[in-house]
Motif scaffolding. Structure first.
Motif, mmCIF file in Angstrom:
data_model
loop_
_atom_site.group_PDB
_atom_site.id
_atom_site.type_symbol
_atom_site.label_atom_id
_atom_site.label_comp_id
_atom_site.label_asym_id
_atom_site.label_seq_id
_atom_site.Cartn_x
_atom_site.Cartn_y
_atom_site.Cartn_z
ATOM 1 N N ASN A 111 0.817 -1.213 0.000
ATOM 2 C CA ASN A 111 0.000 0.000 0.000
ATOM 3 C C ASN A 111 0.854 1.269 0.000
ATOM 4 O OD1 ASN A 111 -2.318 1.528 -0.004
ATOM 5 N ND2 ASN A 111 -2.641 1.395 2.200
ATOM 6 N N GLN A 112 1.557 1.478 -1.094
ATOM 7 C CA GLN A 112 2.406 2.662 -1.235
ATOM 8 C C GLN A 112 2.085 3.397 -2.528
ATOM 9 O OE1 GLN A 112 6.562 1.690 -1.074
ATOM 10 N NE2 GLN A 112 6.382 0.475 0.807
ATOM 11 N N TYR A 113 2.284 4.709 -2.493
ATOM 12 C CA TYR A 113 2.213 5.507 -3.710
ATOM 13 C C TYR A 113 3.624 5.970 -4.047
ATOM 14 C CZ TYR A 113 -2.837 5.499 -3.816
ATOM 15 O OH TYR A 113 -4.144 5.096 -3.904
ATOM 16 N N ARG A 114 4.009 5.763 -5.308
ATOM 17 C CA ARG A 114 5.361 6.106 -5.727
ATOM 18 C C ARG A 114 5.324 6.934 -7.006
ATOM 19 N NH1 ARG A 114 9.164 0.713 -4.976
ATOM 20 N NH2 ARG A 114 8.852 0.449 -2.721
ATOM 21 N N VAL A 115 6.306 7.842 -7.109
ATOM 22 C CA VAL A 115 6.452 8.652 -8.305
ATOM 23 C C VAL A 115 7.412 7.943 -9.246
ATOM 24 C CG1 VAL A 115 7.132 10.897 -9.236
ATOM 25 C CG2 VAL A 115 6.083 10.746 -6.966
ATOM 26 N N CYS A 131 -2.776 17.299 -2.346
ATOM 27 C CA CYS A 131 -2.378 16.476 -1.196
ATOM 28 C C CYS A 131 -2.841 17.122 0.113
ATOM 29 C CB CYS A 131 -0.863 16.302 -1.164
ATOM 30 S SG CYS A 131 -0.306 15.298 0.239
ATOM 31 N N PRO A 132 -3.663 16.431 0.899
ATOM 32 C CA PRO A 132 -4.202 17.037 2.130
ATOM 33 C C PRO A 132 -3.193 17.108 3.273
ATOM 34 C CG PRO A 132 -4.972 14.777 1.936
ATOM 35 C CD PRO A 132 -4.209 15.071 0.677
ATOM 36 N N LYS A 133 -2.039 16.467 3.110
ATOM 37 C CA LYS A 133 -1.066 16.413 4.201
ATOM 38 C C LYS A 133 0.280 17.035 3.847
ATOM 39 C CE LYS A 133 -3.704 14.310 7.166
ATOM 40 N NZ LYS A 133 -4.083 14.945 8.443
ATOM 41 N N ASP A 134 0.314 17.777 2.739
ATOM 42 C CA ASP A 134 1.568 18.406 2.299
ATOM 43 C C ASP A 134 2.710 17.390 2.240
ATOM 44 O OD1 ASP A 134 0.390 20.948 2.110
ATOM 45 O OD2 ASP A 134 0.666 21.271 4.271
ATOM 46 N N ILE A 136 3.844 16.049 -0.549
ATOM 47 C CA ILE A 136 4.526 16.052 -1.839
ATOM 48 C C ILE A 136 5.334 17.331 -2.009
ATOM 49 C CG2 ILE A 136 4.221 15.982 -4.350
ATOM 50 C CD1 ILE A 136 1.736 14.322 -3.935
ATOM 51 N N SER A 137 6.591 17.142 -2.351
ATOM 52 C CA SER A 137 7.485 18.265 -2.650
ATOM 53 C C SER A 137 8.186 17.961 -3.963
ATOM 54 C CB SER A 137 8.501 18.457 -1.521
ATOM 55 O OG SER A 137 9.254 17.259 -1.327
ATOM 56 N N PHE A 138 8.985 18.918 -4.461
ATOM 57 C CA PHE A 138 9.736 18.688 -5.697
ATOM 58 C C PHE A 138 11.224 18.630 -5.369
ATOM 59 C CE2 PHE A 138 5.700 20.078 -7.286
ATOM 60 C CZ PHE A 138 5.536 19.330 -8.453
ATOM 61 N N ASP A 146 6.657 12.046 0.640
ATOM 62 C CA ASP A 146 7.194 11.727 1.965
ATOM 63 C C ASP A 146 6.337 10.600 2.553
ATOM 64 O OD1 ASP A 146 7.968 11.545 4.601
ATOM 65 O OD2 ASP A 146 8.069 13.725 4.910
ATOM 66 N N PRO A 147 6.893 9.390 2.670
ATOM 67 C CA PRO A 147 6.089 8.261 3.166
ATOM 68 C C PRO A 147 5.609 8.439 4.594
ATOM 69 C CG PRO A 147 8.421 7.664 3.028
ATOM 70 C CD PRO A 147 8.280 8.992 2.365
ATOM 71 N N GLU A 148 6.294 9.290 5.370
ATOM 72 C CA GLU A 148 5.882 9.521 6.750
ATOM 73 C C GLU A 148 4.615 10.371 6.833
ATOM 74 O OE1 GLU A 148 7.293 8.062 9.358
ATOM 75 O OE2 GLU A 148 8.650 7.037 7.964
#
Length: 501
Positions: A111-115, A131-134, A136-138, A146-148
């Motif tokens: 159950n992971q999302y990966r780029v 993203c509701p939890k911020d 994702i960054s570039f 960020d998996p955390e």
């Protein structure tokens, strides 16, 4: 992955073939120590980091094919340990039926999302915006999750215009409709046996072949060699499973060559089941129960008992086609041994129930039977056909595909009650079966006949099949049209069902 030849299917076939050959060659199980070297020859690994690991896994496959447990890795155990107790015709295997070989498991991501590399670093940055939890960054011109922080909502994957964000889940876990697969401290898959209903969908979904069910292949052959009258009762999904040349007449000839004394269609039992379930529905719904759930799929049956125990009273009490046919054979041939040959892993679990053991002595999947054909060098292209199977009706043969059970019962009721409306609902796969049962529990299916199939597509999609599901369903459809009779009321066994309860 069913019907797609692969290294996994090759290895499974080799295991079943060598176990069958060992059994036919007098049953000297001490030669089992040599089987990993036959299954994995040479001195170079084919797919693992070490040939020693490949042979260790092959050894566990051999043990499981004989109904034995996996050996613990913490201490030294001979591969033949316990085989003296298992290498007899009367031996039943003990649960758990479906097992994970730990060191064969790849510890797949869960159950992971990966780029992926498809990320274009676009100006819209939609993934970051939604993203509701911020999370994702570039980073270095690419999106980074960020998996955390990620809560695995999947919104980023949905909005990416390049489909550069993918969802990864271990295939076995995704296939399990009972949420029975977790992981150990090393990330390897483990099965919660209190949840597992042995449908086998994890088994056919694992791309590393780490999940294996126990078998009775060796024991069946020992019974044949011992001189028992061994009768094979064959599920209707058998048609076409062994290649385009495996006509019913040739299949019977091949089974005789293996040592089976008689071959009977389980469609006979399906016809009895149809008659009894139609009678049950007419008598009990809605006067005694709100709706009726069919009884034929053992994994669907077990799912209801485990997750919806309060609804179990609505399951038809009719015997399954396997048990109807087995009891018919036991009555006609006292002292015989009955082998159910079919597509289903869960039938193995059904057959070891205390109330069924005296009826069904062994269960073989089509994969295991293929190993017996290989061991005896059966060639369907050249073997001369014997008589055809012609006792089952089109309705009974249709049990092999999703919708076949409910369709047979509904059609039969309409034969005697043409103006009666029969409402039906069906589900394929345990996830959808659970949704259907939630609605049934809430009263949405009062008055209905419910059909549940653990395998998407029905029995033709069982864990022990050899054909792609769609092809298998088409072949069964043609086989139905070849039946000598359409309705269970035309079966020679139409009045035998109630005497076998």
């Amino acid at each position: 992955m069913r019907g797609i030849p692969s290294l996994i299917t090759d290895i499974r076939k080799k295991v079943f073939t060598e176990v069958a050959r060992m059994a036919y060659n007098g049953g000297d199980y001490t030669s089992a120590e040599d089987l990993p070297y036959i299954i994995v020859p040479g001195d170079r690994p084919l797919h693992r980091e070490s040939i020693f690991l490949e042979r260790a896994i092959a050894g566990e496959r051999v043990r499981l094919a004989m109904g034995l447990p996996i050996r613990p890795v913490q201490s030294r155990h001979l591969m033949t340990e316990g085989m003296d107790a298992a290498a007899i015709a009367e031996q039943y295997y003990k649960p758990p039926l479906v097992n994970i070989i730990p060191y064969a498991c790849h510890a797949c991501p869960t159950n992971q999302y990966r780029v992926t590399e498809s990320c274009q670093n676009c100006l819209a940055a939609s993934c970051q915006k939604v993203c509701p939890k911020d999370a994702i960054s570039f980073v270095n011109g690419k999106s980074h999750i960020d998996p955390e922080k990620c809560i695995k909502c999947g919104k980023c994957a949905k909005v990416c215009p390049y489909h550069a964000i993918i969802h990864l889940d271990r295939p076995c876990s995704a296939a399990c409709g009972m949420d029975a697969i977790g992981q150990d401290e090393q990330g390897r898959a483990v099965i919660d046996q209190d949840k597992c209903v042995a449908c086998g969908q994890c088994l056919v979904s694992c791309p590393f072949g780490a999940i294996v069910d126990k078998g009775q292949l060796f024991q069946v052959i020992q019974s044949i060699i011992k001189g028992d009258k061994v009768i094979a009762i064959v599920a209707p999904a058998f048609i076409g499973q062994f290649g385009k040349h495996s006509t019913p007449g040739k299949f019977i000839a091949a089974m005789k060559k293996l040592g089976f004394s008689r071959i009977v269609e389980v469609a006979v039992g399906a016809d009895m089941c149809t008659i009894e379930e139609a009678k049950d529905f007419l008598e009990k719904v809605p006067s005694q129960q709100r709706y009726m759930a069919t009884s034929c799929c053992p994994a669907w049956h077990s799912m209801i008992y485990r997750l919806f125990p309060g609804e179990a009273q609505n399951i038809s009490m009719t015997l399954t086609p396997m048990v109807f046919t087995a009891r018919l054979m036991k009555k006609e041939y006292p002292g015989c041994k009955v082998v159910f040959v079919g597509p289903c892993a869960a039938k193995k679990l059904e057959a070891i129930r205390e109330d069924i053991r005296s009826d069904v002595d062994f269960v073989l999947t089509f994969e295991e039977l293929q190993g017996m054909f290989e061991a005896k060098e059966v060639n369907f292209e050249t073997i001369e056909p014997l008589y055809d199977l012609n006792e089952g009706t089109a309705a009974g043969r249709g049990f092999a595909v999703s919708g076949g059970v409910a369709g047979a019962v509904t059609n039969l009721i309409h034969e005697t009650h043409p103006d009666m409306e029969i409402k039906t609902a069906r589900a394929e796969g345990l996830q959808d079966c659970r949704k259907m049962m939630l609605l049934a529990k809430a009263g949405k299916y009062d008055g209905y006949l419910l059909e549940g199939m653990a395998c998407p597509g029905g029995c033709v999609a069982g864990a022990g099949t050899l054909l792609p599901v769609e092809l298998a369903a088409n072949v069964v459809g043609r086989y139905q049209k070849e039946a000598g009779a359409e309705s269970p009321l035309q079966s020679a066994y139409r009045d035998r069902g109630h005497t076998l309860d």
